[in-house]
Design a protein around this motif. Sequence first.
Motif, PDB file in Angstrom:
ATOM      1  N   GLN A 190     -29.252  19.777 -17.090  1.00  0.00           N
ATOM      2  CA  GLN A 190     -30.061  18.716 -16.501  1.00  0.00           C
ATOM      3  C   GLN A 190     -30.645  19.178 -15.171  1.00  0.00           C
ATOM      4  O   GLN A 190     -29.948  19.742 -14.332  1.00  0.00           O
ATOM      5  N   ARG A 191     -31.927  18.903 -14.971  1.00  0.00           N
ATOM      6  CA  ARG A 191     -32.623  19.404 -13.795  1.00  0.00           C
ATOM      7  C   ARG A 191     -31.974  18.972 -12.483  1.00  0.00           C
ATOM      8  O   ARG A 191     -31.817  19.768 -11.562  1.00  0.00           O
ATOM      9  N   PHE A 192     -31.544  17.688 -12.397  1.00  0.00           N
ATOM     10  CA  PHE A 192     -31.008  17.179 -11.133  1.00  0.00           C
ATOM     11  C   PHE A 192     -29.656  17.807 -10.793  1.00  0.00           C
ATOM     12  O   PHE A 192     -29.259  17.833  -9.637  1.00  0.00           O
ATOM     13  N   ILE A 193     -28.953  18.333 -11.797  1.00  0.00           N
ATOM     14  CA  ILE A 193     -27.696  19.044 -11.556  1.00  0.00           C
ATOM     15  C   ILE A 193     -27.974  20.516 -11.310  1.00  0.00           C
ATOM     16  O   ILE A 193     -27.442  21.129 -10.376  1.00  0.00           O
ATOM     17  N   GLU A 194     -28.822  21.074 -12.135  1.00  0.00           N
ATOM     18  CA  GLU A 194     -29.146  22.499 -12.040  1.00  0.00           C
ATOM     19  C   GLU A 194     -29.736  22.846 -10.670  1.00  0.00           C
ATOM     20  O   GLU A 194     -29.396  23.878 -10.072  1.00  0.00           O
ATOM     21  N   GLU A 195     -30.589  21.978 -10.130  1.00  0.00           N
ATOM     22  CA  GLU A 195     -31.234  22.256  -8.844  1.00  0.00           C
ATOM     23  C   GLU A 195     -30.240  22.282  -7.689  1.00  0.00           C
ATOM     24  O   GLU A 195     -30.336  23.121  -6.787  1.00  0.00           O
ATOM     25  N   VAL A 196     -29.282  21.353  -7.718  1.00  0.00           N
ATOM     26  CA  VAL A 196     -28.275  21.316  -6.647  1.00  0.00           C
ATOM     27  C   VAL A 196     -27.384  22.554  -6.711  1.00  0.00           C
ATOM     28  O   VAL A 196     -27.120  23.205  -5.689  1.00  0.00           O
ATOM     29  N   LEU A 197     -26.913  22.901  -7.898  1.00  0.00           N
ATOM     30  CA  LEU A 197     -26.044  24.065  -8.019  1.00  0.00           C
ATOM     31  C   LEU A 197     -26.789  25.363  -7.719  1.00  0.00           C
ATOM     32  O   LEU A 197     -26.189  26.331  -7.232  1.00  0.00           O
ATOM     33  N   GLN A 198     -28.092  25.380  -7.974  1.00  0.00           N
ATOM     34  CA  GLN A 198     -28.881  26.563  -7.629  1.00  0.00           C
ATOM     35  C   GLN A 198     -28.937  26.745  -6.121  1.00  0.00           C
ATOM     36  O   GLN A 198     -28.822  27.862  -5.607  1.00  0.00           O
ATOM     37  N   LYS A 199     -29.061  25.625  -5.392  1.00  0.00           N
ATOM     38  CA  LYS A 199     -29.049  25.705  -3.927  1.00  0.00           C
ATOM     39  C   LYS A 199     -27.670  26.112  -3.416  1.00  0.00           C
ATOM     40  O   LYS A 199     -27.558  26.825  -2.407  1.00  0.00           O
ATOM     41  N   ALA A 200     -26.614  25.687  -4.118  1.00  0.00           N
ATOM     42  CA  ALA A 200     -25.264  26.119  -3.744  1.00  0.00           C
ATOM     43  C   ALA A 200     -25.151  27.641  -3.892  1.00  0.00           C
ATOM     44  O   ALA A 200     -24.578  28.315  -3.029  1.00  0.00           O
ATOM     45  N   LYS A 201     -25.714  28.182  -4.957  1.00  0.00           N
ATOM     46  CA  LYS A 201     -25.699  29.630  -5.169  1.00  0.00           C
ATOM     47  C   LYS A 201     -26.483  30.366  -4.082  1.00  0.00           C
ATOM     48  O   LYS A 201     -26.150  31.493  -3.714  1.00  0.00           O
ATOM     49  N   GLN A 202     -27.535  29.730  -3.577  1.00  0.00           N
ATOM     50  CA  GLN A 202     -28.392  30.354  -2.564  1.00  0.00           C
ATOM     51  C   GLN A 202     -27.845  30.178  -1.147  1.00  0.00           C
ATOM     52  O   GLN A 202     -28.458  30.644  -0.188  1.00  0.00           O
ATOM     53  N   SER A 203     -26.701  29.530  -1.011  1.00  0.00           N
ATOM     54  CA  SER A 203     -26.165  29.234   0.319  1.00  0.00           C
ATOM     55  C   SER A 203     -25.845  30.515   1.083  1.00  0.00           C
ATOM     56  O   SER A 203     -25.449  31.531   0.507  1.00  0.00           O
ATOM     57  N   ASP A 204     -25.998  30.447   2.389  1.00  0.00           N
ATOM     58  CA  ASP A 204     -25.666  31.562   3.266  1.00  0.00           C
ATOM     59  C   ASP A 204     -24.176  31.587   3.569  1.00  0.00           C
ATOM     60  O   ASP A 204     -23.622  32.619   3.943  1.00  0.00           O
ATOM     61  N   ILE A 205     -23.549  30.422   3.431  1.00  0.00           N
ATOM     62  CA  ILE A 205     -22.150  30.281   3.810  1.00  0.00           C
ATOM     63  C   ILE A 205     -21.518  29.194   2.943  1.00  0.00           C
ATOM     64  O   ILE A 205     -22.199  28.268   2.514  1.00  0.00           O
ATOM     65  N   ALA A 206     -20.227  29.342   2.651  1.00  0.00           N
ATOM     66  CA  ALA A 206     -19.496  28.306   1.915  1.00  0.00           C
ATOM     67  C   ALA A 206     -18.193  28.025   2.638  1.00  0.00           C
ATOM     68  O   ALA A 206     -17.563  28.940   3.175  1.00  0.00           O
ATOM     69  N   PHE A 207     -17.798  26.771   2.646  1.00  0.00           N
ATOM     70  CA  PHE A 207     -16.530  26.370   3.255  1.00  0.00           C
ATOM     71  C   PHE A 207     -15.690  25.698   2.181  1.00  0.00           C
ATOM     72  O   PHE A 207     -16.112  24.717   1.575  1.00  0.00           O
ATOM     73  N   VAL A 208     -14.487  26.243   1.951  1.00  0.00           N
ATOM     74  CA  VAL A 208     -13.662  25.749   0.849  1.00  0.00           C
ATOM     75  C   VAL A 208     -12.218  25.522   1.275  1.00  0.00           C
ATOM     76  O   VAL A 208     -11.676  26.237   2.120  1.00  0.00           O
ATOM     77  N   GLY A 209     -11.609  24.524   0.684  1.00  0.00           N
ATOM     78  CA  GLY A 209     -10.174  24.372   0.756  1.00  0.00           C
ATOM     79  C   GLY A 209      -9.545  25.178  -0.370  1.00  0.00           C
ATOM     80  O   GLY A 209     -10.238  25.590  -1.311  1.00  0.00           O
ATOM     81  N   ILE A 210      -8.264  25.412  -0.299  1.00  0.00           N
ATOM     82  CA  ILE A 210      -7.554  26.215  -1.302  1.00  0.00           C
ATOM     83  C   ILE A 210      -6.391  25.403  -1.843  1.00  0.00           C
ATOM     84  O   ILE A 210      -5.659  24.776  -1.074  1.00  0.00           O
ATOM     85  N   GLY A 211      -6.243  25.387  -3.170  1.00  0.00           N
ATOM     86  CA  GLY A 211      -5.161  24.634  -3.793  1.00  0.00           C
ATOM     87  C   GLY A 211      -4.126  25.549  -4.422  1.00  0.00           C
ATOM     88  O   GLY A 211      -4.406  26.697  -4.761  1.00  0.00           O
ATOM     89  N   THR A 212      -2.919  25.026  -4.581  1.00  0.00           N
ATOM     90  CA  THR A 212      -1.856  25.766  -5.261  1.00  0.00           C
ATOM     91  C   THR A 212      -1.967  25.560  -6.769  1.00  0.00           C
ATOM     92  O   THR A 212      -2.757  24.737  -7.241  1.00  0.00           O
TER      93      THR A 212
END
Length: 319
Positions: A190-212
């Motif tokens: 779906q375009r509205f999902i694909e576009e957001v995830l594409q921008k996530a891929k193009q990000s310069d930086i990512a901030f994530v939590g880590i789970g066990t």
Amino acid sequence: MGSTEEMKFLVDVAHLYYEKQLTQQQIARKLHVSRSLVSKVLVKARKSGVVEVVIHDDKIHAHKELEERMKGIFGLKEIICAEPMEGQTEEECTALQAGKYLARRLPNVKYAAVSGGRMARETAMKFTSPIPLEHVTFVPLCGGVDKELWDIQANTVCEYFASHCGASGLQLHAPIVVDSKEAKDIFMSQRFIEEVLQKAKQSDIAFVGIGTGSRYFEMTNLYLEKEQCMETEMKDKVKGDLIYNFYDLQGRLLDCPWNRQNMTLSLEDLQQIPEVIGAAYETEKAEAIYIAVRRKIISSLIVTAPLARQILKLHSRFL
């Protein structure tokens, strides 16, 4: 607006933003002006000398040797060992240090991808920036979770970050997991999902939590049919979680219904982002973090000193 009146307006806005710690949106409502004007005024306040940003770091760094050792072993871009002040919890301290590091990195960033989770939420809620970040767009790395957990989902974390610094935030209108791989393929196309995830891929930086690994059993029992949970098969295999991707001791994505049906950026795509910052304070997450930094999925870390030492112990054990 005359020069005296303009100077007073600069001072008033700067006072509300830096001392009263109101968001730009709150200031705009209070003063009956647009948020974009508040952002421009804050920039002018710095350029004109009304506001000066001074960083005081006069103390000897208590954990410099520990940080240098972690950098050398794992090839990290940056590691900060958070040290709680009196009356401060480890979670608060880690979130504040993570926010300070992000504030240093974001001025040169266009897209910043963020995960969900409690650490991401705490960092976003405590986040402040000495300068407006209207050029930054925060992008969710994964879909939304149950109504009871709305405040820790990536969409909400994006809103928190954006509202605290004048940035923008995107929304990923998708659940965290769907009923089948076929359903996931349809959603992802779906375009509205694909576009957001594409921008996530193009990000310069990512901030994530880590789970066990235990997070796997919480999430699958909450969202999947019992026969899809594979509790017996996964019991000794699942070691960690990054943006709801569950991995094994080698950092490989586990072959299970959850990983085939989740609505999130893949570990491979996450690894391609130039800098992935992980933050945690719980020592029980040492193994999950050790695997992620050893596999170069996480490139910068904000952790407590006890957690850093636990990660080094694991490294010695696996040598």
